[in-house]
Design a protein around this motif. Structure first.
Motif, PDB file in Angstrom:
ATOM      1  N   ARG A 141      -0.660 -14.854   2.347  1.00 56.19           N
ATOM      2  CA  ARG A 141       0.492 -13.999   2.056  1.00 56.19           C
ATOM      3  C   ARG A 141       0.147 -13.089   0.875  1.00 56.19           C
ATOM      4  NH1 ARG A 141       6.338 -16.150  -0.080  1.00 56.19           N
ATOM      5  NH2 ARG A 141       7.518 -14.222   0.091  1.00 56.19           N
ATOM      6  N   LEU A 160       1.274  -9.783  -1.718  1.00 55.70           N
ATOM      7  CA  LEU A 160       2.299  -8.931  -2.312  1.00 55.70           C
ATOM      8  C   LEU A 160       1.703  -7.549  -2.520  1.00 55.70           C
ATOM      9  CD1 LEU A 160       5.001  -8.314  -3.695  1.00 55.70           C
ATOM     10  CD2 LEU A 160       4.036  -9.243  -5.808  1.00 55.70           C
ATOM     11  N   TYR A 215       2.152 -16.260  -3.626  1.00 51.50           N
ATOM     12  CA  TYR A 215       1.279 -15.326  -2.918  1.00 51.50           C
ATOM     13  C   TYR A 215      -0.174 -15.751  -3.107  1.00 51.50           C
ATOM     14  CZ  TYR A 215       5.341 -12.273  -2.605  1.00 51.50           C
ATOM     15  OH  TYR A 215       6.590 -11.768  -2.324  1.00 51.50           O
ATOM     16  N   ALA A 222      -2.243 -10.234  -4.841  1.00 49.15           N
ATOM     17  CA  ALA A 222      -1.364  -9.072  -4.960  1.00 49.15           C
ATOM     18  C   ALA A 222      -2.200  -7.800  -5.000  1.00 49.15           C
ATOM     19  CB  ALA A 222      -0.504  -9.164  -6.219  1.00 49.15           C
ATOM     20  N   ARG A 282       3.207 -19.526   2.487  1.00 47.98           N
ATOM     21  CA  ARG A 282       1.965 -18.801   2.741  1.00 47.98           C
ATOM     22  C   ARG A 282       1.927 -18.178   4.125  1.00 47.98           C
ATOM     23  NH1 ARG A 282      -1.662 -19.784  -1.274  1.00 47.98           N
ATOM     24  NH2 ARG A 282      -1.319 -21.651  -2.561  1.00 47.98           N
ATOM     25  N   GLU A 326       6.671 -13.973   5.756  1.00 49.09           N
ATOM     26  CA  GLU A 326       7.079 -12.946   4.812  1.00 49.09           C
ATOM     27  C   GLU A 326       8.468 -13.267   4.269  1.00 49.09           C
ATOM     28  OE1 GLU A 326       6.624  -9.293   6.977  1.00 49.09           O
ATOM     29  OE2 GLU A 326       4.442  -9.534   7.126  1.00 49.09           O
TER      30      GLU A 326
END
Length: 221
Positions: free
Chosen positions: A2, A4, A45, A48, A177, A180
């Motif tokens: 995941r 950002l 997350y 990023a 993970r 969204e």
């Protein structure tokens, strides 16, 4: 995995988010530094992507606050600011990598994969667990030397387990993970995905640790 993405250019953010999702990443997008800072401080997350010239709060101050809070997520700065002084400021604030615009999305994908892999403690790109192998740089799984076909959700779960093989990962951690932030998640969704993965890689290779979560093991000899 995941990601950002904090980027104030809507067209750029949309294009990069679509490209990352095509590579099986889950992506949350924030259009300003205030929203991005809040998400990075409160959500889980794997990495990023952070612009520097953001409205409401600049990227350097956002990153500095994340590090002051003890947030260790890898951060890739993606910005039009290419002066050496800007790069120094970004790295001093806690950046792990830096790409200037314009850029190739393929490079962003590869650098993110490398950051996530290293953050999980793997120096090399190839990770093995019994007959299962994962090229973390290319994002490809193999079982007994043959390519493993996975859906995006299966890939996210298996990559999370593989990067932390032989370690129990909590169910709530996997959910964060895989999905969204705006996703409508069914209560048994992770169990369904785990069930599908067991059919593909072998039931004995993903252990259920009651009250905690799941662990990927080498399985039976």
């Amino acid at each position: 995995m995941r990601i950002l993405l904090v980027e104030d250019d809507p067209a750029l953010a949309d294009g990069l988010a679509r490209a990352l999702r095509a590579e099986n990443f889950a992506v949350d997008v924030a259009g300003n530094g205030e929203d991005g800072g809040h998400l990075g401080s409160t959500e889980l997350y794997d990495a990023a992507v952070l612009d520097l010239g953001l409205p409401k709060r600049d990227g350097v101050s956002v990153l500095r606050d994340w590090r002051a809070e003890g947030r260790t997520l890898p951060v890739l700065i993606l910005t039009a600011r290419d002066a050496w002084s800007e790069k120094v400021a970004g790295f001093k604030a806690g950046a792990d990598d830096y790409i200037t615009k314009p850029f190739r999305t393929e490079e962003v994908v590869m650098r993110l994969r490398a950051l996530v892999r290293r953050a999980a403690g793997h120096a090399g790109a190839r990770i093995e667990c019994g007959p299962l192998s994962f090229d973390a740089q290319l994002g490809q799984f193999e079982l007994d030397g043959l390519p493993l076909r996975l859906t995006a959700f299966e890939w996210r779960v298996l990559s999370a387990l593989m990067l932390r093989k032989e370690v129990v990962i909590e169910r709530s951690d996997l959910i964060e993970r895989v999905y969204e932030g705006d996703a409508d998640v069914d209560s048994n969704s992770i169990e369904v995905i785990i069930g599908r993965l067991r059919k593909k890689i072998g039931a004995d290779r993903i252990e259920t640790v009651r009250g905690r979560g799941y662990r990927l093991t080498a399985g039976a000899a």
